[in-house]
Motif scaffolding. Structure first.
Motif, mmCIF file in Angstrom:
data_model
loop_
_atom_site.group_PDB
_atom_site.id
_atom_site.type_symbol
_atom_site.label_atom_id
_atom_site.label_comp_id
_atom_site.label_asym_id
_atom_site.label_seq_id
_atom_site.Cartn_x
_atom_site.Cartn_y
_atom_site.Cartn_z
ATOM 1 N N PHE A 97 -19.416 -15.706 -11.667
ATOM 2 C CA PHE A 97 -19.858 -16.454 -10.502
ATOM 3 C C PHE A 97 -18.927 -16.165 -9.334
ATOM 4 O O PHE A 97 -17.698 -16.143 -9.499
ATOM 5 N N VAL A 98 -19.485 -15.943 -8.157
ATOM 6 C CA VAL A 98 -18.715 -15.828 -6.921
ATOM 7 C C VAL A 98 -19.279 -16.863 -5.952
ATOM 8 O O VAL A 98 -20.480 -16.859 -5.654
ATOM 9 N N TYR A 99 -18.417 -17.758 -5.467
ATOM 10 C CA TYR A 99 -18.815 -18.800 -4.528
ATOM 11 C C TYR A 99 -18.196 -18.484 -3.167
ATOM 12 O O TYR A 99 -16.978 -18.310 -3.060
ATOM 13 N N ALA A 100 -19.001 -18.409 -2.121
ATOM 14 C CA ALA A 100 -18.518 -18.196 -0.752
ATOM 15 C C ALA A 100 -19.112 -19.296 0.125
ATOM 16 O O ALA A 100 -20.322 -19.289 0.403
ATOM 17 N N TYR A 101 -18.268 -20.238 0.580
ATOM 18 C CA TYR A 101 -18.772 -21.425 1.265
ATOM 19 C C TYR A 101 -17.915 -21.780 2.476
ATOM 20 O O TYR A 101 -16.687 -21.632 2.464
ATOM 21 N N ALA A 102 -18.577 -22.258 3.532
ATOM 22 C CA ALA A 102 -17.914 -22.772 4.726
ATOM 23 C C ALA A 102 -17.950 -24.299 4.692
ATOM 24 O O ALA A 102 -18.875 -24.902 4.125
ATOM 25 N N ASP A 103 -16.942 -24.925 5.310
ATOM 26 C CA ASP A 103 -16.815 -26.386 5.286
ATOM 27 C C ASP A 103 -16.683 -26.935 6.697
ATOM 28 O O ASP A 103 -16.034 -26.328 7.557
ATOM 29 N N PHE A 104 -17.278 -28.107 6.896
ATOM 30 C CA PHE A 104 -17.188 -28.820 8.169
ATOM 31 C C PHE A 104 -16.892 -30.283 7.873
ATOM 32 O O PHE A 104 -17.490 -30.885 6.964
ATOM 33 N N SER A 105 -15.968 -30.880 8.613
ATOM 34 C CA SER A 105 -15.666 -32.307 8.442
ATOM 35 C C SER A 105 -15.570 -32.991 9.789
ATOM 36 O O SER A 105 -15.204 -32.369 10.797
ATOM 37 N N TYR A 106 -15.898 -34.268 9.779
ATOM 38 C CA TYR A 106 -15.740 -35.106 10.971
ATOM 39 C C TYR A 106 -15.054 -36.391 10.545
ATOM 40 O O TYR A 106 -15.445 -37.025 9.552
ATOM 41 N N THR A 107 -14.018 -36.789 11.289
ATOM 42 C CA THR A 107 -13.165 -37.912 10.900
ATOM 43 C C THR A 107 -13.245 -39.041 11.918
ATOM 44 O O THR A 107 -13.234 -38.799 13.130
ATOM 45 N N ILE A 108 -13.322 -40.276 11.402
ATOM 46 C CA ILE A 108 -13.240 -41.459 12.248
ATOM 47 C C ILE A 108 -12.076 -42.317 11.762
ATOM 48 O O ILE A 108 -11.690 -42.262 10.589
ATOM 49 N N TYR A 109 -11.493 -43.081 12.672
ATOM 50 C CA TYR A 109 -10.379 -43.951 12.310
ATOM 51 C C TYR A 109 -10.929 -45.301 11.850
ATOM 52 O O TYR A 109 -11.736 -45.926 12.530
ATOM 53 N N THR A 110 -10.473 -45.750 10.682
ATOM 54 C CA THR A 110 -10.897 -47.042 10.145
ATOM 55 C C THR A 110 -9.783 -48.083 10.234
ATOM 56 O O THR A 110 -9.947 -49.202 9.769
ATOM 57 N N GLY A 111 -8.668 -47.698 10.789
ATOM 58 C CA GLY A 111 -7.529 -48.590 10.960
ATOM 59 C C GLY A 111 -6.431 -47.838 11.675
ATOM 60 O O GLY A 111 -6.584 -46.676 12.056
ATOM 61 N N LYS A 112 -5.286 -48.478 11.839
ATOM 62 C CA LYS A 112 -4.175 -47.844 12.548
ATOM 63 C C LYS A 112 -3.694 -46.595 11.838
ATOM 64 O O LYS A 112 -3.302 -45.605 12.491
ATOM 65 N N GLU A 113 -3.722 -46.597 10.503
ATOM 66 C CA GLU A 113 -3.214 -45.456 9.733
ATOM 67 C C GLU A 113 -4.228 -44.900 8.741
ATOM 68 O O GLU A 113 -3.885 -44.023 7.950
ATOM 69 N N THR A 114 -5.439 -45.386 8.774
ATOM 70 C CA THR A 114 -6.434 -44.928 7.800
ATOM 71 C C THR A 114 -7.567 -44.184 8.497
ATOM 72 O O THR A 114 -7.940 -44.503 9.623
#
Length: 312
Positions: A97-114
């Motif tokens: 098996f050969v896996y070739a994948y791209a990734d995208f993420s989007y982040t939101i703040y749920t607290g001062k440090e989280t």
């Protein structure tokens, strides 16, 4: 059982109807290679991160599984967005098996440090069988073993990661499309069925401060694949002076169990290298050797990382 150790292929030829629910590769150092199974991890290291890994499983058994991975991910200038790419070459036996994948993420703040990150993964999986296996006289006489598609198949995945500097919880499904690698749909009459089914990953970890120079980092990874046993990885590592990791692991499912140990060195601000060893403790222990895994990490150093070091 000597057949298993000397020739994995021969064992398969005596099993009659063969069906597989293909799982993603497993890693002892999964906590340092999370991007391979969870796209929400892209950019979470807050800097450019490059991870390379090699795994040799069942050393001493002919045809033992081997896996190589290479992943790159980084936040963009808008640090809410992360991008990544991963390549996995997995040979679990006579299948490749050969896996070739791209990734995208989007982040939101749920607290001062989280933070809560959402991820998407998209790419292709290539599947084929070893030439040595296909050229075996017993296999060549059976037309069903040639009944598979040697091509690239598209797939997509999703995931989320809720995290802070010292803890994380994640859930992901890196492949959500069921892929049948057979050329025909008449699987009820064939000897060999190759399927890639949906796998789910739940992960989590926490860092405890033992004293000023010692930290304890337990983590866990639970893997569930349709048609395969649930697998649980438990791990605990000590970090000394922010430079040296030392820990152990335990993996089990309803059929097998293994224990392992790992060491990890922060050679410089940018480079890290790790080694892990696993050995079975279940009934199959006499028939398989141990598993070796080497990990290398490069991460660009910046002021943000100096103020808030990442442990996951």
């Amino acid at each position: 059982m000597k057949i298993i150790k000397n020739n994995l292929v021969i064992l398969l030829l005596f099993t009659g109807t063969i069906a597989f629910a293909q799982q993603m590769p497993q890693f002892a150092q999964y906590m340092f290679n999370t991007i391979s199974v969870n796209p929400a991890y892209a950019g979470s290291r807050e800097t450019l991160s490059v991870v390379g890994l090699h795994r040799s499983q069942w050393v001493g058994a002919q045809g033992g599984p081997t896996t190589q991975t290479l992943s790159v991910h980084s936040p963009l200038r808008n640090d809410r967005i992360g991008l990544g790419f991963s390549m996995i070459n997995d040979r679990p036996g006579y299948e490749n098996f050969v896996y070739a994948y791209a990734d995208f993420s989007y982040t939101i703040y749920t607290g001062k440090e989280t933070k809560l990150s959402f991820g998407l993964k998209g790419g292709f999986t290539h599947y084929n069988l070893d030439e040595a296996f296909l050229n075996n006289p017993i296999v060549t006489s059976d037309p069903f073993f040639g009944n598979y598609a040697d091509k690239w198949n598209p797939n997509v995945g999703v995931g989320f990661l809720w995290h802070a500097n010292k803890w994380y919880v994640g859930l992901s499904a890196p492949r959500i499309i069921n892929t049948d690698y057979n050329l025909t749909e008449e699987n009820s009459n064939v000897d060999y069925i190759a399927l890639e089914r949906v796998s789910y990953y739940f992960s989590g970890g926490y860092v405890f401060d033992i004293d000023e120079n010692i930290k304890l980092k337990p983590s866990a990874l639970i893997k569930a694949t349709n048609g395969a046993p649930i697998s649980v990885d438990l791990n605990a590592n000590f970090l000394f002076n922010e430079k040296f990791w030392l820990g152990g692991s335990y993996r089990f499912n309803e059929n097998t169990a293994s224990i392992g140990g790992l060491v990890d060195f922060q050679i410089s601000r940018e480079f890290r290298i790790g080694y892990a060893y696993e050995h079975y403790v279940s009934d199959i222990r006499p028939y398989f050797g141990g598993t070796h895994e080497v990990l290398m990490i490069f991460e660009a150093f910046n002021n943000k990382r100096r103020k808030s070091p990442r442990y996951f």
